[in-house]
Design a protein around this motif. Structure first.
Motif, short mmCIF file in Angstrom:
data_model
loop_
_atom_site.label_atom_id
_atom_site.label_comp_id
_atom_site.label_asym_id
_atom_site.label_seq_id
_atom_site.Cartn_x
_atom_site.Cartn_y
_atom_site.Cartn_z
N PRO A 217 31.01 9.58 -12.32
CA PRO A 217 32.28 9.67 -11.58
C PRO A 217 33.26 8.59 -11.99
O PRO A 217 32.94 7.71 -12.79
N PRO A 218 34.48 8.63 -11.44
CA PRO A 218 35.47 7.59 -11.74
C PRO A 218 34.90 6.20 -11.47
O PRO A 218 34.05 6.06 -10.58
N PRO A 219 35.30 5.19 -12.24
CA PRO A 219 36.45 5.21 -13.17
C PRO A 219 36.21 5.90 -14.50
O PRO A 219 37.16 6.17 -15.23
N LEU A 220 34.96 6.19 -14.86
CA LEU A 220 34.73 6.86 -16.13
C LEU A 220 35.15 8.32 -16.05
O LEU A 220 35.80 8.84 -16.95
N ASP A 221 34.76 9.01 -15.00
CA ASP A 221 35.15 10.40 -14.75
C ASP A 221 34.95 11.23 -16.01
O ASP A 221 35.86 11.88 -16.51
N GLY A 222 33.71 11.23 -16.51
CA GLY A 222 33.46 11.94 -17.76
C GLY A 222 32.10 12.58 -17.81
O GLY A 222 31.18 12.25 -17.05
N TRP A 223 31.99 13.54 -18.73
CA TRP A 223 30.72 14.21 -19.02
C TRP A 223 30.18 13.67 -20.34
O TRP A 223 30.92 13.46 -21.29
#
Length: 707
Positions: A217-223
């Motif tokens: 999840p955020p702050p990365l918010d990526g797969w």
């Protein structure tokens, strides 16, 4: 005699010392001894050579050591030595040595401080060895890791970062200085209890590599796609940021879902005249592709005011547990909405209305206090879009899409899809309502044609009509029964090509012309009536094709005395009548499969008649091909089925017999229009049917009794 291999060593300590020296020599390890009181630094020959000195050039001081240290490492190594001296502890360091020729060597050194009686350090003993080749290999690996476009980091057995490459710094949004030596679960707490932790621990416990996708999840918010493999030192992790690819895949999946939704909507709405029922099921189609939950509203025609007869007819929620709540809300919300509500605004303007945030509170503001107010609060939508279902210049319904905070507002693509769904649903509703109006008009027209049969003396006449299930309740099939001026009874069966109002209009013209011809000419027989009808069609330019069959039932004095009736039959391309004798014998009248030309082909064709004499109790059945025709069989098979059914039920009362024939042959769902007219000749000493009970009219199309 001297020992050929040299003097024997009998001292165990000397032997142990020799083995240690041989091992150190084999490993290329040199030793040092630094007297901290005198400052003398002694190196063995291997260490002197390692630092580029000779026995004559090494000055046995720390200065000689410092002179060979790389300037970039001098301060760090000096500080490490001083720390070991001050603490009387161990020394360990990796540093570079600059040789007189300009070459650089990497040296790994370890030592231990020896204290005196007063606890102060007296000597520092240790060893050092050349690790240049090993360091070069490590540097090569490091350079490869740094050049990789994928992220890489390694963890020790305590889950602390021991290496972080440049790509990992960019993906993790953290520098290696921030991460090295830190525990991964503390630096990235959202990984705890997730696929990251479960997979990493499984790899360490089983010793087997793992591959898995995971979202952070955020702050990365990526797969990410990760591969982790364990080692004795800990865990190495190679990972790729696949967020863009994953989101493109999600967009493709959403686009496919939207196309699938439009196809499903089209399939549900196209070709059905039960559009209101189909539109009510829209909610189950658009959830969850376009919304978390949905309500479908229909608007009744001719209702005045802002509300215009709005009624909720369909609803759905993606969460099964919340569907009863949505159903309760749909049951009460229309009555609770104020005229200023978003729903009525969309209804009266014909334009979409959207609430992008805190929709629950906004809707509560246009609801009267009560159950609906409380229910929308429990459902808690974050956003709402109300889309009008537009027909031809009017709003015929509304599609309300509700989304929770987790989903947020609709994307532009979703809004476009929702608009297309609303457009198709609105057009289908409008078509259905126009069709309904046409059906109502058709039924009125049909009622005017399908009049009740007369009741001549000593005969009973029964009629039936069923429209095709896939067409309107009107078509080109017709029956008729009337008396001629001379007292004869005329039965007519006919079929105009088509299943629409045009066919019905043509049928009405032919029916009226035939009645006029038959009732204006005394003793006009069936063939003569058909010939005159063909001529009138040409003169009046009635451009249609039709089949027709006419049966005339007549008696002279002798026939009345003998209790028989003569039937004259003429066919313009129509199916022959079927005769059922009192003993159950079923006969197809005339030569089956042969008939004169259809009406509208050649007005000068010769028309022929078949004449038979019928006894009392005989039943004659005239019918259109919809009664016996099937998509999976021909008319011969259908005629055989009809004869078999009549053989079983032909002795039943005439009304019951006709009902059973229709039930067994078409089961109330004919592929084509069905019309039939049956006459039964009763004993001449029995009362007329009107004296025995009320007349019965065709059940499918209610008609007013005739005179």
């Amino acid at each position: 005699m001297d020992d050929p291999v040299g003097p024997r060593f009998v001292d165990d300590r000397d032997a142990e010392r020799l083995r240690a020296e041989m091992a150190m020599a084999a490993a290329g390890i040199g030793t040092f001894d630094w007297d901290l009181v005198t400052g003398r630094l002694d190196w063995d020959d291997r260490l002197i050579e390692l630092f580029g000195y000779s026995v004559d050039t090494f000055d046995h001081s720390i200065v000689g050591f410092n002179d060979r240290l790389h300037p970039g490492d001098l301060d760090r190594v000096t500080a490490a030595l001083q720390t070991a001296i001050d603490s009387c502890g161990d020394f360990a360091s990796l540093y570079r040595v600059l040789l007189p020729g300009g070459d650089t060597r990497w040296v790994s050194a370890r030592g231990r401080t020896l204290p005196g009686p007063d606890g102060r350090a007296l000597r520092l003993l240790g060893a050092a060895y050349d690790v240049t080749d090993q360091r070069d290999a490590e540097l090569r690996v490091t350079r490869v890791l740094e050049a990789m476009p994928a992220g890489f980091y390694s963890l020790d057995r305590d889950w602390r970062f021991t290496h972080v490459n440049a790509a990992a710094e960019q993906i993790l949004l953290r520098s290696r200085d921030e991460l090295l030596g830190q525990v991964i679960w503390e630096e990235f707490p959202a990984a705890v209890g997730s696929a990251f932790e479960e997979s990493y621990r499984r790899a360490v416990e089983t010793g087997a590599p793992v591959m898995f996708p995971a979202y952070y999840p955020p702050p990365l918010d990526g797969w990410y796609e990760l591969r982790a493999w364990p080692s004795p030192e800990g865990l190495s992790v190679y990972f790729l940021d696949v967020t863009a690819r994953y989101r493109e895949q999600q967009q493709a999946e959403r686009a496919a879902a939207r196309l699938e939704l439009l196809a499903a909507v089209t399939e549900q709405l196209t070709g059905t005249m039960e559009a209101e029922q189909a539109v009510a099921l829209l909610a189950q189609l658009v959830v969850p592709t376009l919304a978390d939950w949905c309500i479908v509203t229909l608007v009744d025609d001719g209702q005045p005011g802002a509300r215009r007869g709005a009624r909720d007819v369909g609803w759905w929620h993606r969460d099964e547990a919340l569907r009863p709540l949505v159903e309760d809300y749909a049951r009460v919300r229309i009555d609770a909405l104020r005229d200023s509500s978003f729903l009525y605004r969309a209804l009266n303007t014909g334009r979409p209305v959207a609430i992008e945030r805190d929709a629950a509170a906004a809707v509560q503001g246009v609801l009267t206090p009560g159950e609906a107010h409380e229910l929308i609060g429990r459902l808690g939508p974050e956003s709402i879009v109300v889309l009008p279902l537009r027909g031809r210049g009017r709003t015929v319904g509304l599609l309300s899409l509700f989304n929770t905070p987790e989903r947020g507002t609709l994307t532009a693509e979703d809004l476009a899809t929702a608009g297309e769904v609303a457009s198709r649903a609105g057009l289908a509703l409008d078509n259905a309502r126009l069709y309904g109006q046409q059906v109502a008009l058709a039924e009125q027209l049909q009622r005017s044609f399908l009049t009740a049969p007369p009741e001549p003396d000593h005969a009973e006449i029964v009629v039936r009509y069923l429209p095709a299930t896939e067409a309107a309740a009107i078509g080109g099939d017709w029956y008729d029964a009337f008396l001629q001026p001379d007292g004869a009874t005329m039965l007519v069966i006919g079929d105009v090509a088509g299943h629409d109002i045009a066919a019905a209009a043509s049928m009405g013209q032919l029916r009226g012309l035939l009645r006029g011809i038959a009732t204006s000419h005394d003793e006009a027989g069936p063939a003569d009536v058909l010939r005159r009808l063909d001529a009138s069609m040409e003169l009046l330019q009635v451009d249609t094709l039709a089949t027709a069959g006419i049966a005339r039932f007549e008696q002279d004095a002798d026939q009345r005395e003998r209790a028989v009736t003569r039937m004259r039959w003429s066919s313009a391309g129509h199916l022959p009548p079927v005769v059922v004798d009192p003993d159950g014998t079923v006969t197809v009248l005339g030569q089956w499969g042969r008939a004169d030309l259809l009406l509208g082909v050649d007005p000068h064709t010769t028309r022929t008649e078949t004449v038979v004499t019928l006894d009392r109790g005989v039943t004659v059945l005239l019918f259109t091909d919809g009664l016996i025709e099937r998509r999976d069989s021909d008319l011969d098979d259908g005629m055989a089925r009809l004869q078999a059914v009549l053989g079983e039920v032909g002795s039943r009362p005439l009304q019951e017999m006709c009902d059973l024939v229709v039930e067994r042959l078409v089961d109330g769902r004919p592929d084509d229009d069905v019309a039939l007219v049956a006459v039964r000749l009763h004993r001449q000493d029995r009362p007329r049917p009107v004296e025995a009970g009320p007349r019965r009219l065709p059940p499918s199309i209610p008609v007013e009794p005739g005179p």
